[in-house]
Write a protein that holds these residues in place. Sequence first.
Motif, PDB file in Angstrom:
ATOM      1  N   MET A 234     100.989 -23.302 -75.436  1.00 24.58           N
ATOM      2  CA  MET A 234     100.304 -24.359 -76.627  1.00 24.58           C
ATOM      3  C   MET A 234     101.250 -24.661 -77.586  1.00 24.58           C
ATOM      4  O   MET A 234     101.215 -25.731 -78.156  1.00 24.58           O
ATOM      5  CB  MET A 234      99.117 -23.494 -77.340  1.00 24.58           C
ATOM      6  N   ASP A 235     102.163 -23.775 -77.765  1.00 27.48           N
ATOM      7  CA  ASP A 235     103.405 -23.995 -78.659  1.00 27.48           C
ATOM      8  C   ASP A 235     104.489 -24.666 -78.128  1.00 27.48           C
ATOM      9  O   ASP A 235     105.207 -25.687 -78.623  1.00 27.48           O
ATOM     10  CB  ASP A 235     104.010 -22.830 -79.154  1.00 27.48           C
ATOM     11  N   GLU A 236     104.493 -24.542 -76.826  1.00 30.03           N
ATOM     12  CA  GLU A 236     105.831 -25.249 -75.939  1.00 30.03           C
ATOM     13  C   GLU A 236     105.605 -26.382 -75.469  1.00 30.03           C
ATOM     14  O   GLU A 236     106.161 -27.549 -75.570  1.00 30.03           O
ATOM     15  CB  GLU A 236     106.364 -24.321 -75.023  1.00 30.03           C
ATOM     16  N   ILE A 237     104.383 -26.519 -74.965  1.00 33.02           N
ATOM     17  CA  ILE A 237     103.806 -27.863 -74.095  1.00 33.02           C
ATOM     18  C   ILE A 237     103.241 -28.748 -75.030  1.00 33.02           C
ATOM     19  O   ILE A 237     101.886 -28.555 -75.122  1.00 33.02           O
ATOM     20  CB  ILE A 237     103.229 -27.337 -72.882  1.00 33.02           C
ATOM     21  N   LYS A 238     103.787 -29.877 -75.537  1.00 32.47           N
ATOM     22  CA  LYS A 238     103.161 -30.784 -76.313  1.00 32.47           C
ATOM     23  C   LYS A 238     103.366 -32.142 -75.716  1.00 32.47           C
ATOM     24  O   LYS A 238     104.337 -32.787 -75.816  1.00 32.47           O
ATOM     25  CB  LYS A 238     103.611 -30.630 -77.920  1.00 32.47           C
ATOM     26  N   ILE A 239     102.201 -32.757 -75.336  1.00 31.53           N
ATOM     27  CA  ILE A 239     102.246 -34.016 -74.755  1.00 31.53           C
ATOM     28  C   ILE A 239     102.165 -35.237 -75.683  1.00 31.53           C
ATOM     29  O   ILE A 239     100.914 -35.176 -76.391  1.00 31.53           O
ATOM     30  CB  ILE A 239     101.560 -34.428 -73.564  1.00 31.53           C
ATOM     31  N   SER A 240     102.745 -36.145 -75.878  1.00 34.92           N
ATOM     32  CA  SER A 240     102.761 -37.319 -76.814  1.00 34.92           C
ATOM     33  C   SER A 240     101.784 -38.264 -75.987  1.00 34.92           C
ATOM     34  O   SER A 240     101.666 -38.274 -74.925  1.00 34.92           O
ATOM     35  CB  SER A 240     103.917 -38.053 -76.928  1.00 34.92           C
ATOM     36  N   PRO A 241     100.983 -38.849 -77.154  1.00 39.46           N
ATOM     37  CA  PRO A 241      99.801 -39.810 -76.445  1.00 39.46           C
ATOM     38  C   PRO A 241     100.531 -41.058 -75.937  1.00 39.46           C
ATOM     39  O   PRO A 241     101.778 -41.095 -76.233  1.00 39.46           O
ATOM     40  CB  PRO A 241      99.142 -40.258 -77.701  1.00 39.46           C
ATOM     41  N   PRO A 242      99.997 -41.552 -74.827  1.00 39.31           N
ATOM     42  CA  PRO A 242     100.478 -42.719 -73.896  1.00 39.31           C
ATOM     43  C   PRO A 242     100.761 -43.861 -75.046  1.00 39.31           C
ATOM     44  O   PRO A 242     100.171 -43.923 -75.963  1.00 39.31           O
ATOM     45  CB  PRO A 242      99.532 -42.930 -73.075  1.00 39.31           C
ATOM     46  N   SER A 243     101.950 -44.545 -74.769  1.00 38.86           N
ATOM     47  CA  SER A 243     102.126 -45.618 -75.661  1.00 38.86           C
ATOM     48  C   SER A 243     102.379 -47.117 -74.793  1.00 38.86           C
ATOM     49  O   SER A 243     102.684 -47.072 -73.429  1.00 38.86           O
ATOM     50  CB  SER A 243     103.598 -45.516 -76.470  1.00 38.86           C
ATOM     51  N   GLY A 244     102.382 -47.992 -75.363  1.00 35.33           N
ATOM     52  CA  GLY A 244     102.446 -49.229 -74.788  1.00 35.33           C
ATOM     53  C   GLY A 244     101.746 -49.305 -73.473  1.00 35.33           C
ATOM     54  O   GLY A 244     100.354 -49.386 -73.496  1.00 35.33           O
ATOM     55  N   ASN A 245     102.197 -49.674 -72.445  1.00 36.06           N
ATOM     56  CA  ASN A 245     101.311 -49.990 -71.173  1.00 36.06           C
ATOM     57  C   ASN A 245     101.560 -48.834 -70.178  1.00 36.06           C
ATOM     58  O   ASN A 245     101.437 -49.070 -69.134  1.00 36.06           O
ATOM     59  CB  ASN A 245     102.013 -51.308 -70.377  1.00 36.06           C
ATOM     60  N   ASP A 246     101.836 -47.624 -70.720  1.00 33.57           N
ATOM     61  CA  ASP A 246     101.933 -46.191 -70.036  1.00 33.57           C
ATOM     62  C   ASP A 246     100.766 -46.126 -68.881  1.00 33.57           C
ATOM     63  O   ASP A 246     101.103 -45.907 -67.873  1.00 33.57           O
ATOM     64  CB  ASP A 246     102.072 -45.261 -70.763  1.00 33.57           C
ATOM     65  N   LEU A 247      99.682 -46.326 -69.559  1.00 32.31           N
ATOM     66  CA  LEU A 247      98.318 -46.236 -68.722  1.00 32.31           C
ATOM     67  C   LEU A 247      98.010 -47.080 -67.665  1.00 32.31           C
ATOM     68  O   LEU A 247      97.803 -47.134 -66.427  1.00 32.31           O
ATOM     69  CB  LEU A 247      97.093 -45.881 -69.635  1.00 32.31           C
ATOM     70  N   LYS A 248      98.431 -48.404 -68.069  1.00 26.43           N
ATOM     71  CA  LYS A 248      98.367 -49.743 -67.164  1.00 26.43           C
ATOM     72  C   LYS A 248      99.218 -49.441 -65.753  1.00 26.43           C
ATOM     73  O   LYS A 248      98.764 -49.427 -64.789  1.00 26.43           O
ATOM     74  CB  LYS A 248      98.645 -50.775 -68.008  1.00 26.43           C
ATOM     75  N   TYR A 249     100.352 -49.055 -66.267  1.00 25.62           N
ATOM     76  CA  TYR A 249     101.524 -48.931 -64.973  1.00 25.62           C
ATOM     77  C   TYR A 249     101.215 -47.557 -64.086  1.00 25.62           C
ATOM     78  O   TYR A 249     101.102 -47.842 -62.938  1.00 25.62           O
ATOM     79  CB  TYR A 249     102.815 -48.624 -65.957  1.00 25.62           C
ATOM     80  N   TYR A 250     100.644 -46.801 -64.806  1.00 24.07           N
ATOM     81  CA  TYR A 250      99.925 -45.470 -64.085  1.00 24.07           C
ATOM     82  C   TYR A 250      98.882 -45.877 -63.148  1.00 24.07           C
ATOM     83  O   TYR A 250      98.622 -45.582 -62.011  1.00 24.07           O
ATOM     84  CB  TYR A 250      99.653 -44.330 -64.851  1.00 24.07           C
ATOM     85  N   PHE A 251      97.893 -46.619 -63.700  1.00 23.01           N
ATOM     86  CA  PHE A 251      96.885 -47.103 -62.925  1.00 23.01           C
ATOM     87  C   PHE A 251      97.279 -47.829 -61.842  1.00 23.01           C
ATOM     88  O   PHE A 251      96.693 -47.725 -60.586  1.00 23.01           O
ATOM     89  CB  PHE A 251      95.941 -47.947 -63.861  1.00 23.01           C
ATOM     90  N   GLU A 252      98.179 -48.884 -62.033  1.00 26.94           N
ATOM     91  CA  GLU A 252      98.659 -49.759 -60.970  1.00 26.94           C
ATOM     92  C   GLU A 252      99.321 -49.129 -59.875  1.00 26.94           C
ATOM     93  O   GLU A 252      99.255 -49.307 -58.616  1.00 26.94           O
ATOM     94  CB  GLU A 252      99.744 -50.723 -61.696  1.00 26.94           C
ATOM     95  N   ALA A 253     100.066 -48.071 -60.264  1.00 20.69           N
ATOM     96  CA  ALA A 253     100.943 -47.124 -59.254  1.00 20.69           C
ATOM     97  C   ALA A 253      99.652 -46.196 -58.529  1.00 20.69           C
ATOM     98  O   ALA A 253     100.299 -45.804 -57.410  1.00 20.69           O
ATOM     99  CB  ALA A 253     101.996 -46.231 -59.867  1.00 20.69           C
ATOM    100  N   ASN A 254      98.555 -45.998 -58.982  1.00 17.94           N
ATOM    101  CA  ASN A 254      97.532 -45.184 -58.345  1.00 17.94           C
ATOM    102  C   ASN A 254      96.452 -45.754 -57.884  1.00 17.94           C
ATOM    103  O   ASN A 254      95.231 -45.273 -57.787  1.00 17.94           O
ATOM    104  CB  ASN A 254      97.406 -43.794 -59.171  1.00 17.94           C
ATOM    105  N   LYS A 255      96.602 -47.001 -57.616  1.00 18.15           N
ATOM    106  CA  LYS A 255      95.173 -47.940 -57.529  1.00 18.15           C
ATOM    107  C   LYS A 255      94.361 -47.381 -56.193  1.00 18.15           C
ATOM    108  O   LYS A 255      93.333 -47.309 -56.307  1.00 18.15           O
ATOM    109  CB  LYS A 255      95.449 -49.425 -57.211  1.00 18.15           C
ATOM    110  N   ALA A 256      95.287 -47.024 -55.192  1.00 16.62           N
ATOM    111  CA  ALA A 256      94.472 -46.509 -53.981  1.00 16.62           C
ATOM    112  C   ALA A 256      93.565 -45.504 -54.293  1.00 16.62           C
ATOM    113  O   ALA A 256      92.747 -45.254 -53.625  1.00 16.62           O
ATOM    114  CB  ALA A 256      95.485 -46.232 -52.941  1.00 16.62           C
TER     115      ALA A 256
END
Length: 326
Positions: A234-256
């Motif tokens: 919990m102290d070491e692994i901190k993920i920043s929230p998605p920014s810009g089109n991160d989620l859109k690009y992820y969706f396009e790469a995994n459409k199948a």
Amino acid sequence: MNPRSVFRMSPVAVPIAPALAAALMALSLSACDPSRGGMTREQYRAAATALFERQLYKETVDMYQRYLDSPALTPEDAPNVLYQMGVIYQDNLMDARGALAEFTLVKALYPDQTFGNQLGKRMVAALEGMGRSTDASQARARITDLNPDTTAQDFHEGAVVAEVDGRKITLGEIKAMVGKLPEAPLELNQLVREYVAQILIADAARRKGLADKPEVKLRLGQVENQILTQAGLMDEIKISPPSGNDLKYYFEANKARYLQGPDSTATFEKLLPRVQADWAREKQGAAYQQYVERLLQAGKVQFFSASTGGAASPGSAANPGAAASK
């Protein structure tokens, strides 16, 4: 907990027979014609409610499992469904092992979900139901350590209800362990006695030298490692929230992966909750692998074959995530 509450829907009454008939029809259509897809979230809700109200508890658990395996599952439903399956195993099927399995999945996959501090208490009850009293006592003692809502101040607040060898026991300390305190004075007094009895039994065991026995020291070390591992991650692994089109690009790469069955024509906006959950899970997994890899390199770890005893490659060639995924 009524199965209807798992899906956090408005409390609309669902007629048993029509709901069950609709669910079975959807299942049969899906089985006969895969192109039609599976049931919707609302149909799973109606089917689970109908089965539960008919006291078909095993069938309700099976229906929940179908929902967990289906594309209709939403990220926010997953921990609630797992927890409800555990409750049914525990309260309705009297299956402590099945309950513990579901609660363990919730704890491992969704560490922030405590269900009002009920999860830890139900896990303790399941262990006791399996006759694992020692494990139950250890789990009960860990509830305070693993409760993210507990603070040192809360721990010492409240009236002093007992004193053991000069150490004052407060209601705040007991509440930190069990969550909500019972309102009935008789039940509260009994809880205080049980808590004090646990302290006295543990102290007696220490005086007998049981804490120095190799097998006990090993288990105490394992518990300590589990607590520190969770705190360390919990102290070491901190993920920043998605920014810009991160989620859109992820969706396009995994459409199948997403455009299947009933979601074959779904839009990005409709699938956004699933996309965001998958994106975060993938980022956390990558961060975990990188962190473990750094530790393996720094520790100059070398793995050996469990079957032959021969030397394997150094830590960098191992797959640290394999053990974590088991």
